[in-house]
Motif scaffolding. Structure first.
Motif, PDB file in Angstrom:
ATOM      1  N   UNK A 194       1.134  -4.876  15.887  1.00 45.31           N
ATOM      2  CA  UNK A 194       1.565  -3.382  15.576  1.00 45.31           C
ATOM      3  C   UNK A 194       3.231  -3.868  13.817  1.00 45.31           C
ATOM      4  N   UNK A 195       4.139  -4.608  13.938  1.00 45.31           N
ATOM      5  CA  UNK A 195       5.299  -4.845  13.248  1.00 45.31           C
ATOM      6  C   UNK A 195       3.827  -5.417  11.918  1.00 45.31           C
ATOM      7  N   UNK A 196       3.017  -5.617  11.470  1.00 38.72           N
ATOM      8  CA  UNK A 196       2.250  -5.830  10.500  1.00 38.72           C
ATOM      9  C   UNK A 196       1.982  -4.771   9.751  1.00 38.72           C
ATOM     10  N   UNK A 197       2.022  -3.688  10.132  1.00 41.81           N
ATOM     11  CA  UNK A 197       2.136  -2.416   9.683  1.00 41.81           C
ATOM     12  C   UNK A 197       3.020  -2.385   8.464  1.00 41.81           C
ATOM     13  N   UNK A 198       4.375  -2.742   8.495  1.00 48.00           N
ATOM     14  CA  UNK A 198       5.787  -3.045   8.214  1.00 48.00           C
ATOM     15  C   UNK A 198       5.388  -3.904   6.795  1.00 48.00           C
ATOM     16  N   UNK A 199       4.264  -4.997   6.589  1.00 53.63           N
ATOM     17  CA  UNK A 199       4.433  -5.269   5.338  1.00 53.63           C
ATOM     18  C   UNK A 199       2.923  -4.464   4.729  1.00 53.63           C
ATOM     19  N   UNK A 200       2.276  -4.197   5.458  1.00 53.28           N
ATOM     20  CA  UNK A 200       1.143  -3.010   4.689  1.00 53.28           C
ATOM     21  C   UNK A 200       2.260  -1.843   3.889  1.00 53.28           C
ATOM     22  N   UNK A 201       2.397  -1.171   4.416  1.00 48.98           N
ATOM     23  CA  UNK A 201       3.478  -0.052   4.144  1.00 48.98           C
ATOM     24  C   UNK A 201       5.149  -0.272   3.616  1.00 48.98           C
ATOM     25  N   UNK A 202       5.041  -0.243   2.214  1.00 46.38           N
ATOM     26  CA  UNK A 202       6.487  -0.932   1.798  1.00 46.38           C
ATOM     27  C   UNK A 202       6.645  -0.471   0.721  1.00 46.38           C
TER      28      UNK A 202
ATOM     29  N   UNK B 110       0.913  -1.237   0.054  1.00 49.29           N
ATOM     30  CA  UNK B 110       0.000   0.192  -0.179  1.00 49.29           C
ATOM     31  C   UNK B 110       1.053   1.390   0.269  1.00 49.29           C
ATOM     32  N   UNK B 111       1.292   1.810  -1.201  1.00 47.64           N
ATOM     33  CA  UNK B 111       1.976   2.805  -1.325  1.00 47.64           C
ATOM     34  C   UNK B 111       1.545   3.848  -1.336  1.00 47.64           C
ATOM     35  N   UNK B 112       1.345   4.774   0.098  1.00 42.73           N
ATOM     36  CA  UNK B 112       0.576   6.138   0.535  1.00 42.73           C
ATOM     37  C   UNK B 112       1.888   6.831   1.143  1.00 42.73           C
ATOM     38  N   UNK B 113       1.315   8.732   0.770  1.00 40.76           N
ATOM     39  CA  UNK B 113       2.894   9.482   0.779  1.00 40.76           C
ATOM     40  C   UNK B 113       2.208   9.941   2.848  1.00 40.76           C
ATOM     41  N   UNK B 114       1.534  10.067   3.017  1.00 48.30           N
ATOM     42  CA  UNK B 114       1.269  10.358   4.613  1.00 48.30           C
ATOM     43  C   UNK B 114       0.206   9.160   5.515  1.00 48.30           C
ATOM     44  N   UNK B 115       0.840   9.295   6.724  1.00 45.38           N
ATOM     45  CA  UNK B 115      -0.041   8.041   7.051  1.00 45.38           C
ATOM     46  C   UNK B 115      -0.827   8.827   8.153  1.00 45.38           C
ATOM     47  N   UNK B 116      -1.834   8.760   8.913  1.00 44.84           N
ATOM     48  CA  UNK B 116      -2.635   9.384  10.340  1.00 44.84           C
ATOM     49  C   UNK B 116      -2.745   7.917  11.274  1.00 44.84           C
ATOM     50  N   UNK B 117      -2.130   7.941  12.133  1.00 40.26           N
ATOM     51  CA  UNK B 117      -2.274   7.141  13.147  1.00 40.26           C
ATOM     52  C   UNK B 117      -3.428   7.222  13.955  1.00 40.26           C
ATOM     53  N   UNK B 118      -4.249   6.659  14.616  1.00 37.29           N
ATOM     54  CA  UNK B 118      -4.767   6.864  16.712  1.00 37.29           C
ATOM     55  C   UNK B 118      -3.903   6.841  17.214  1.00 37.29           C
ATOM     56  N   UNK B 119      -4.520   7.242  18.466  1.00 35.53           N
ATOM     57  CA  UNK B 119      -3.229   7.446  19.416  1.00 35.53           C
ATOM     58  C   UNK B 119      -3.693   6.574  20.826  1.00 35.53           C
ATOM     59  N   UNK B 120      -4.616   6.387  21.247  1.00 35.27           N
ATOM     60  CA  UNK B 120      -4.567   4.776  22.047  1.00 35.27           C
ATOM     61  C   UNK B 120      -5.932   3.827  21.170  1.00 35.27           C
ATOM     62  N   UNK B 121      -5.059   3.216  21.917  1.00 37.63           N
ATOM     63  CA  UNK B 121      -5.388   2.037  20.757  1.00 37.63           C
ATOM     64  C   UNK B 121      -4.352   1.205  19.658  1.00 37.63           C
ATOM     65  N   UNK B 122      -3.482   2.214  19.326  1.00 35.98           N
ATOM     66  CA  UNK B 122      -3.135   2.461  17.860  1.00 35.98           C
ATOM     67  C   UNK B 122      -1.875   2.120  18.302  1.00 35.98           C
TER      68      UNK B 122
ATOM     69  N   UNK C  45       8.906   3.712   9.695  1.00 37.81           N
ATOM     70  CA  UNK C  45       7.659   4.240   8.560  1.00 37.81           C
ATOM     71  C   UNK C  45       7.950   5.972   8.357  1.00 37.81           C
ATOM     72  N   UNK C  46       8.698   6.099   8.946  1.00 41.91           N
ATOM     73  CA  UNK C  46       8.683   7.763   9.304  1.00 41.91           C
ATOM     74  C   UNK C  46      10.593   7.566   8.151  1.00 41.91           C
ATOM     75  N   UNK C  47      11.101   6.794   8.000  1.00 39.13           N
ATOM     76  CA  UNK C  47      12.181   7.348   7.324  1.00 39.13           C
ATOM     77  C   UNK C  47      11.083   7.461   5.178  1.00 39.13           C
ATOM     78  N   UNK C  48      10.274   7.127   5.255  1.00 34.11           N
ATOM     79  CA  UNK C  48       9.990   7.163   4.225  1.00 34.11           C
ATOM     80  C   UNK C  48       8.275   8.022   3.576  1.00 34.11           C
ATOM     81  N   UNK C  49       7.609   7.830   4.328  1.00 31.62           N
ATOM     82  CA  UNK C  49       6.119   8.473   5.285  1.00 31.62           C
ATOM     83  C   UNK C  49       5.997   9.481   6.166  1.00 31.62           C
ATOM     84  N   UNK C  50       5.219   9.999   5.526  1.00 32.63           N
ATOM     85  CA  UNK C  50       5.456  12.094   7.257  1.00 32.63           C
ATOM     86  C   UNK C  50       3.748  11.113   7.678  1.00 32.63           C
ATOM     87  N   UNK C  51       3.909  10.854   8.858  1.00 30.61           N
ATOM     88  CA  UNK C  51       3.427  10.748   9.292  1.00 30.61           C
ATOM     89  C   UNK C  51       2.964  11.469  10.350  1.00 30.61           C
TER      90      UNK C  51
END
Length: 213
Positions: free
Chosen positions: A205-213, A1-13, A96-102
């Motif tokens: 959490x680590x599964x997110x690294x596979x989603x955002x490659x 999933x190639x994206x340039x900006x990722x928005x993270x929820x805080x509590x529970x994420x 992720x911060x090396x490749x995307x805006x978080x």
């Protein structure tokens, strides 16, 4: 999933914030001369705007506002710092911060969210933190995401994705026409996320690294 900006929820994420939130909720219930909340009800409070959750358990709008004030009394004192980052989430943010805006996009008041992120030392991974205001004008996730997109002057919505653990994270993303990823390690469950409309779910959490490659 190639994206340039990722928005993270805080509590529970990003963090398990249950200890401080649960203690503050039951402090508010005590101050309102009400019985402590069950574990199931406490869990349901994490994610949605507080005032809405207090109304949902039977309080009037005015009582709910008073309960929120009591909640914040204890939460400001110590509850906000009773958090535990999820296992692997710091590595995820680092990579992720090396490749995307978080960004953080949370229904928690922005004032608290910034303090928590700073306390954990996670500010260095993030471009900005967006949250609710203390007056409740901007409180639901749809409004928070909308204001974040506007503040960042994002026009190409196909470059943005929301990551969260509850239905309102998914709904907020869909209503703002951005993609979403649901996580199962937080406070929601698979049924809730699928019902809300997510098409992508990760278990840890680590599964997110596979989603955002």
């Amino acid at each position: 999933m190639q994206k340039t900006k990722i928005l993270f929820d805080l509590d529970g994420t990003i963090i398990d914030s249950s200890a401080g939130i649960y203690a503050s909720l039951n402090y508010a219930m005590k101050e309102m001369n009400r019985a402590p909340l069950s574990q199931k009800t406490l869990k349901s409070f994490i994610g949605p705007p507080l005032i809405d959750s207090f109304v949902k358990i039977g309080m009037s709008k005015q009582e709910a506002k008073e309960a929120v004030d009591h909640y914040r009394t204890l939460y400001k004192e110590k509850g906000m710092y009773q958090v535990s980052p999820y296992n692997g989430i710091e590595e995820v943010l680092t990579q992720l911060s090396k490749k995307y805006e978080l960004f953080i996009a949370t229904s928690k008041p922005e004032f608290f969210a910034i303090k928590i992120v700073d306390h954990l030392g996670y500010s260095k991974f993030l471009n900005a933190v967006y949250g609710a205001d203390l007056k409740g004008v901007r409180s639901d996730k749809t409004a928070v995401i909308h204001d974040a997109l506007k503040a960042e002057k994002i026009e190409d919505l196909s470059t943005v994705v929301m990551v969260g653990d509850r239905a309102h994270d998914i709904t907020g993303a869909i209503e703002n026409q951005i993609d979403n990823v649901g996580v199962l390690y937080g406070f929601g469950d698979k049924e809730e996320l699928l019902k809300a409309g997510t098409q992508t779910i990760v278990e840890k959490p680590m599964d997110l690294l596979e989603i955002f490659q």
